[in-house]
Design a protein around this motif. Sequence first.
Motif, PDB file in Angstrom:
ATOM      1  N   GLU A   1      -2.178  -8.166   8.687  1.00  0.00           N
ATOM      2  CA  GLU A   1      -1.302  -7.265   9.439  1.00  0.00           C
ATOM      3  C   GLU A   1      -1.302  -7.616  10.923  1.00  0.00           C
TER       4      GLU A   1
ATOM      5  N   VAL B   1      -0.022   4.066   0.929  1.00  0.00           N
ATOM      6  CA  VAL B   1      -0.326   4.776   2.180  1.00  0.00           C
ATOM      7  C   VAL B   1       0.634   4.333   3.275  1.00  0.00           C
ATOM      8  N   GLU B   2       0.897   3.031   3.352  1.00  0.00           N
ATOM      9  CA  GLU B   2       1.790   2.522   4.380  1.00  0.00           C
ATOM     10  C   GLU B   2       3.238   2.914   4.099  1.00  0.00           C
TER      11      GLU B   2
ATOM     12  N   ASP C   1       4.121   5.654   2.600  1.00  0.00           N
ATOM     13  CA  ASP C   1       4.167   7.071   2.996  1.00  0.00           C
ATOM     14  C   ASP C   1       4.261   7.200   4.514  1.00  0.00           C
ATOM     15  N   ALA C   2       3.548   6.335   5.242  1.00  0.00           N
ATOM     16  CA  ALA C   2       3.588   6.372   6.702  1.00  0.00           C
ATOM     17  C   ALA C   2       4.985   6.064   7.220  1.00  0.00           C
TER      18      ALA C   2
ATOM     19  N   ASN D   1      -5.863  -4.860   9.072  1.00  0.00           N
ATOM     20  CA  ASN D   1      -6.470  -6.067   8.509  1.00  0.00           C
ATOM     21  C   ASN D   1      -5.911  -7.315   9.188  1.00  0.00           C
TER      22      ASN D   1
ATOM     23  N   TYR E   1      -1.729   1.079  10.760  1.00  0.00           N
ATOM     24  CA  TYR E   1      -2.992   1.812  10.868  1.00  0.00           C
ATOM     25  C   TYR E   1      -3.018   3.064   9.984  1.00  0.00           C
ATOM     26  N   ALA E   2      -2.044   3.225   9.123  1.00  0.00           N
ATOM     27  CA  ALA E   2      -1.968   4.432   8.285  1.00  0.00           C
ATOM     28  C   ALA E   2      -3.209   4.597   7.412  1.00  0.00           C
ATOM     29  N   ASP E   3      -3.814   3.473   7.022  1.00  0.00           N
ATOM     30  CA  ASP E   3      -5.016   3.547   6.187  1.00  0.00           C
ATOM     31  C   ASP E   3      -6.291   3.507   7.022  1.00  0.00           C
ATOM     32  N   GLY E   4      -6.145   3.597   8.354  1.00  0.00           N
ATOM     33  CA  GLY E   4      -7.306   3.655   9.239  1.00  0.00           C
ATOM     34  C   GLY E   4      -7.796   2.324   9.748  1.00  0.00           C
ATOM     35  N   THR E   5      -7.256   1.232   9.232  1.00  0.00           N
ATOM     36  CA  THR E   5      -7.697  -0.094   9.667  1.00  0.00           C
ATOM     37  C   THR E   5      -6.499  -1.020   9.843  1.00  0.00           C
TER      38      THR E   5
ATOM     39  N   SER F   1       0.823  -1.201   0.000  1.00  0.00           N
ATOM     40  CA  SER F   1       0.000   0.000   0.000  1.00  0.00           C
ATOM     41  C   SER F   1       0.862   1.257   0.000  1.00  0.00           C
TER      42      SER F   1
END
Length: 235
Positions: A136, A64-65, A67-68, A133, A127-131, A62
């Motif tokens: 993870e 997003v991850e 980037d985090a 899974n 949790y960078a994408d808010g969830t 991802s």
Amino acid sequence: MSIWGKFAGAVVGAYFGGPLGAVAGTVAGHYAFDRELDKEVAFTIALIALSAKMAKADGIVSPVEVDAFYRICRVPEGEQRNVARVYKLAQEDIAGFEAYARQVAEIFADRPKVCEDVLDALFYIAYADGTLNHAEEVFLRRVAENFALSEADFSRIHARHNPNVFDPFAVLGIDPNASFDAARSAWLKASRENHPDQLQARGVPVEILHLANDRMAIINSAWEMIRKEQFNKDV
């Protein structure tokens, strides 16, 4: 020297064994064995490698991850190429993530709290994408087990990151029926252990200490909630 200056030196000339050393050493094709590698460099390489492994935990890398990860490490532009190469090599390395985690535990055997710091950063990325899974969560639990962290440790660290439920008792690692004195003692202990000065003293690079400030804010918020809502105390 900043951690990134040290990191560049490690990538050019340091190899400290195992899968982490192989990843760092392969970047430069140099394998000078150095078990006394700077602990800040070891922390950084460990975080890069495990972050890269976690990014592939569910089979999807991802953005997003990724980037985090860069938000955590705050990599200067001049060092991003080196870091990206280590990240990519770790993703492609045939060694399993548990081999990485076991080596991290070995490197920091004399500073077990550093393993909690690494797990905390991994939760931040997950949790960078808010969830979080399932893949993870399984990954993080296995990392925690290889770090020899207890289920209570895992739950306490997880509680600091769950955006869906804020459980102040879980953040402080105490029972909801704990007394005021026990709750206050847990808060003071958590404050001492997670203060930025303590993290730096145990080998967390100064460039990553901003996470400690976020952690302290969560710990203090948990205490304020317990103090006011559970015990109705203003002081």
